[in-house]
Design a protein around this motif. Structure first.
Motif, PDB file in Angstrom:
ATOM      1  N   VAL A 201      13.562  -9.572  15.852  1.00 57.25           N
ATOM      2  CA  VAL A 201      12.229  -9.521  15.252  1.00 57.25           C
ATOM      3  C   VAL A 201      12.312  -8.621  14.031  1.00 57.25           C
ATOM      4  O   VAL A 201      12.673  -7.441  14.142  1.00 57.25           O
ATOM      5  N   CYS A 202      12.013  -9.179  12.858  1.00 60.88           N
ATOM      6  CA  CYS A 202      12.020  -8.427  11.602  1.00 60.88           C
ATOM      7  C   CYS A 202      10.588  -8.241  11.112  1.00 60.88           C
ATOM      8  O   CYS A 202       9.728  -9.094  11.351  1.00 60.88           O
ATOM      9  N   SER A 203      10.357  -7.163  10.376  1.00 56.72           N
ATOM     10  CA  SER A 203       9.023  -6.987   9.810  1.00 56.72           C
ATOM     11  C   SER A 203       9.010  -5.928   8.718  1.00 56.72           C
ATOM     12  O   SER A 203       9.719  -4.918   8.808  1.00 56.72           O
ATOM     13  N   ASN A 204       8.200  -6.180   7.702  1.00 59.79           N
ATOM     14  CA  ASN A 204       7.774  -5.150   6.762  1.00 59.79           C
ATOM     15  C   ASN A 204       6.266  -5.038   6.973  1.00 59.79           C
ATOM     16  O   ASN A 204       5.483  -5.625   6.233  1.00 59.79           O
ATOM     17  N   PRO A 205       5.853  -4.313   8.009  1.00 58.68           N
ATOM     18  CA  PRO A 205       4.439  -4.304   8.393  1.00 58.68           C
ATOM     19  C   PRO A 205       3.620  -3.357   7.532  1.00 58.68           C
ATOM     20  O   PRO A 205       4.177  -2.528   6.801  1.00 58.68           O
ATOM     21  N   PRO A 206       2.304  -3.433   7.611  1.00 57.91           N
ATOM     22  CA  PRO A 206       1.472  -2.412   6.973  1.00 57.91           C
ATOM     23  C   PRO A 206       1.767  -1.056   7.622  1.00 57.91           C
ATOM     24  O   PRO A 206       1.730  -0.944   8.845  1.00 57.91           O
ATOM     25  N   TYR A 207       2.078  -0.045   6.789  1.00 59.07           N
ATOM     26  CA  TYR A 207       2.359   1.280   7.371  1.00 59.07           C
ATOM     27  C   TYR A 207       1.785   2.421   6.541  1.00 59.07           C
ATOM     28  O   TYR A 207       2.084   3.594   6.788  1.00 59.07           O
ATOM     29  N   VAL A 208       0.948   2.110   5.572  1.00 59.25           N
ATOM     30  CA  VAL A 208       0.308   3.141   4.756  1.00 59.25           C
ATOM     31  C   VAL A 208      -0.935   3.643   5.482  1.00 59.25           C
ATOM     32  O   VAL A 208      -1.720   2.845   6.009  1.00 59.25           O
ATOM     33  N   THR A 209      -1.130   4.955   5.506  1.00 52.74           N
ATOM     34  CA  THR A 209      -2.340   5.494   6.131  1.00 52.74           C
ATOM     35  C   THR A 209      -3.530   5.286   5.196  1.00 52.74           C
ATOM     36  O   THR A 209      -3.374   5.107   3.992  1.00 52.74           O
ATOM     37  N   THR A 210      -4.704   5.339   5.780  1.00 53.06           N
ATOM     38  CA  THR A 210      -5.925   5.177   4.983  1.00 53.06           C
ATOM     39  C   THR A 210      -5.998   6.227   3.896  1.00 53.06           C
ATOM     40  O   THR A 210      -6.368   5.929   2.750  1.00 53.06           O
ATOM     41  N   ALA A 211      -5.633   7.461   4.221  1.00 49.41           N
ATOM     42  CA  ALA A 211      -5.681   8.546   3.240  1.00 49.41           C
ATOM     43  C   ALA A 211      -4.627   8.350   2.152  1.00 49.41           C
ATOM     44  O   ALA A 211      -4.898   8.569   0.965  1.00 49.41           O
ATOM     45  N   GLU A 212      -3.419   7.929   2.540  1.00 45.29           N
ATOM     46  CA  GLU A 212      -2.342   7.725   1.567  1.00 45.29           C
ATOM     47  C   GLU A 212      -2.679   6.620   0.576  1.00 45.29           C
ATOM     48  O   GLU A 212      -2.274   6.676  -0.589  1.00 45.29           O
ATOM     49  N   GLU A 224      -2.175  -5.351  -5.446  1.00 45.56           N
ATOM     50  CA  GLU A 224      -1.476  -5.827  -4.246  1.00 45.56           C
ATOM     51  C   GLU A 224      -2.435  -5.846  -3.053  1.00 45.56           C
ATOM     52  O   GLU A 224      -3.360  -5.042  -2.973  1.00 45.56           O
ATOM     53  N   PRO A 225      -2.223  -6.771  -2.104  1.00 46.78           N
ATOM     54  CA  PRO A 225      -3.186  -6.956  -1.010  1.00 46.78           C
ATOM     55  C   PRO A 225      -3.261  -5.756  -0.074  1.00 46.78           C
ATOM     56  O   PRO A 225      -2.254  -5.362   0.535  1.00 46.78           O
ATOM     57  N   GLN A 226      -4.443  -5.205   0.067  1.00 48.71           N
ATOM     58  CA  GLN A 226      -4.633  -4.017   0.901  1.00 48.71           C
ATOM     59  C   GLN A 226      -4.266  -4.281   2.357  1.00 48.71           C
ATOM     60  O   GLN A 226      -3.684  -3.422   3.020  1.00 48.71           O
ATOM     61  N   MET A 227      -4.570  -5.472   2.859  1.00 51.35           N
ATOM     62  CA  MET A 227      -4.307  -5.755   4.270  1.00 51.35           C
ATOM     63  C   MET A 227      -2.816  -5.764   4.593  1.00 51.35           C
ATOM     64  O   MET A 227      -2.431  -5.593   5.749  1.00 51.35           O
ATOM     65  N   ALA A 228      -1.976  -5.955   3.566  1.00 53.72           N
ATOM     66  CA  ALA A 228      -0.535  -5.939   3.787  1.00 53.72           C
ATOM     67  C   ALA A 228       0.049  -4.536   3.666  1.00 53.72           C
ATOM     68  O   ALA A 228       1.234  -4.332   3.935  1.00 53.72           O
ATOM     69  N   LEU A 229      -0.786  -3.582   3.259  1.00 55.94           N
ATOM     70  CA  LEU A 229      -0.321  -2.220   3.030  1.00 55.94           C
ATOM     71  C   LEU A 229      -0.844  -1.230   4.055  1.00 55.94           C
ATOM     72  O   LEU A 229      -0.100  -0.428   4.595  1.00 55.94           O
ATOM     73  N   VAL A 230      -2.147  -1.281   4.315  1.00 54.68           N
ATOM     74  CA  VAL A 230      -2.808  -0.236   5.093  1.00 54.68           C
ATOM     75  C   VAL A 230      -2.825  -0.576   6.577  1.00 54.68           C
ATOM     76  O   VAL A 230      -3.268  -1.661   6.974  1.00 54.68           O
ATOM     77  N   SER A 231      -2.354   0.377   7.391  1.00 54.34           N
ATOM     78  CA  SER A 231      -2.349   0.198   8.835  1.00 54.34           C
ATOM     79  C   SER A 231      -3.569   0.826   9.488  1.00 54.34           C
ATOM     80  O   SER A 231      -4.168   0.244  10.387  1.00 54.34           O
TER      81      SER A 231
END
Length: 301
Positions: A201-212, A224-231
């Motif tokens: 299983v591979c992934s580049n998931p959303p891992y940015v915090t809301t504050a970051e 760039e799409p926010q949903m692909a960035l922010v977790s």
């Protein structure tokens, strides 16, 4: 780039002027940006510009270039302006529905290919396709890069965004992989049976915090799409779900590989250890030495 000056606007002069303009706008790759955009306006490759320095492009080319330069000056990423980006020596269509593939994500591909080779060597079976999934596929860069370099695999590319999935499907078809990659819409691994059947299983998931997210460059936040960035508040929300779901679906010896922010590396290790479903995970560092990719293997017995 006015047309009133006496000196002609040759290819070389356009590149020099635009490079300086982009530098003043803060671009870290000003000359490259200028070359890529002028090649796009001329309908040629970048290398062809070097044999055309003394040529004066016709008005329609200069006008197209001027518009690209204006939009780049306003912050639009070059990849979105030209509609494609190279990743793992392959070309991918991108749009503002997808993240722009970045070099550090290539470490996910490299680890997936390495683990696939280990699995094939252990089984002694190079004919039965490995079952591999790319979660949050975006443009399909990870899935396609793995499939291109691993003929004996069957890929599933999953994304929650239907718009991103359309781009992925285009790239899958463009690379001649429609017979080996299924692109499906869904949330993480939920579209797949919750039983052991996956090898990687591979992934580049959303891992940015809301504050970051508020501190990211305007170029990223605006385009760039926010949903692909922010977790979420911790940055680990999606990763925690991915770990749980992958633990149910990976076979013994299967591997979970995902990109992460170095700032949440310790938290991700803790989540994996707390799950008690994986062997001790390992980090793959990027070229800057940061912990960028985490790989965890299901115990073989």
């Amino acid at each position: 780039m006015t047309t009133e000056q006496a000196d002609p606007w040759t290819v070389l002069r356009l590149l020099k002027w635009t490079t300086e303009f982009f530098k003043k706008r803060g671009s870290e790759s000003a000359r490259l940006d200028a070359e890529v955009l002028l090649a796009e306006a001329r309908g040629c490759s970048r290398i062809e510009l070097y044999t055309a320095f003394n040529e004066e492009p016709p008005p329609e080319v200069r006008e197209a270039f001027r518009e690209l330069v204006r939009r780049r000056g306003d912050g639009t990423p070059v990849a979105y302006l030209v509609g494609h980006k190279e990743f793992y020596s392959l070309d991918f269509r991108v749009s503002e529905a997808t993240l722009i593939p970045r070099p550090e994500t290539e470490h996910v591909v490299i680890e997936a290919l390495d683990h696939a080779k280990r699995l094939i060597a252990l089984s002694g079976d190079a004919t039965t396709p490995l079952q591999i999934v790319d979660v949050g596929t975006g443009s399909g860069a990870i899935a396609i890069s793995v499939a291109k370099n691993l003929p004996h695999c069957r890929m599933t590319a999953i994304d929650l965004s239907p718009d991103a999935l359309e781009i992925a499907k285009y790239n899958i078809q463009n690379h001649g992989l429609t017979d080996r990659i299924d692109a499906i819409q869904g949330d993480c691994l939920l579209p797949l049976p919750a039983e052991p059947h996956l090898h990687i299983v591979c992934s580049n998931p959303p891992y940015v915090t809301t504050a970051e997210y508020e501190g990211l460059s305007k170029e990223v936040r605006k385009f760039e799409p926010q949903m692909a960035l922010v977790s979420g508040p911790t940055g680990t929300e999606i990763i925690a779900r991915l770990i749980e779901q992958a633990s149910q679906r990976l076979v013994a010896g299967g591997q979970l590989i995902f990109e992460l922010s170095p700032m949440i590396a310790d938290q991700c290790i803790a989540i994996l250890r707390d799950s008690k479903q994986f062997n001790e995970p390992k980090f793959i560092r990027d070229l800057a030495g940061h912990r960028r990719v985490l790989a965890a293997t299901k115990p073989s017995s």
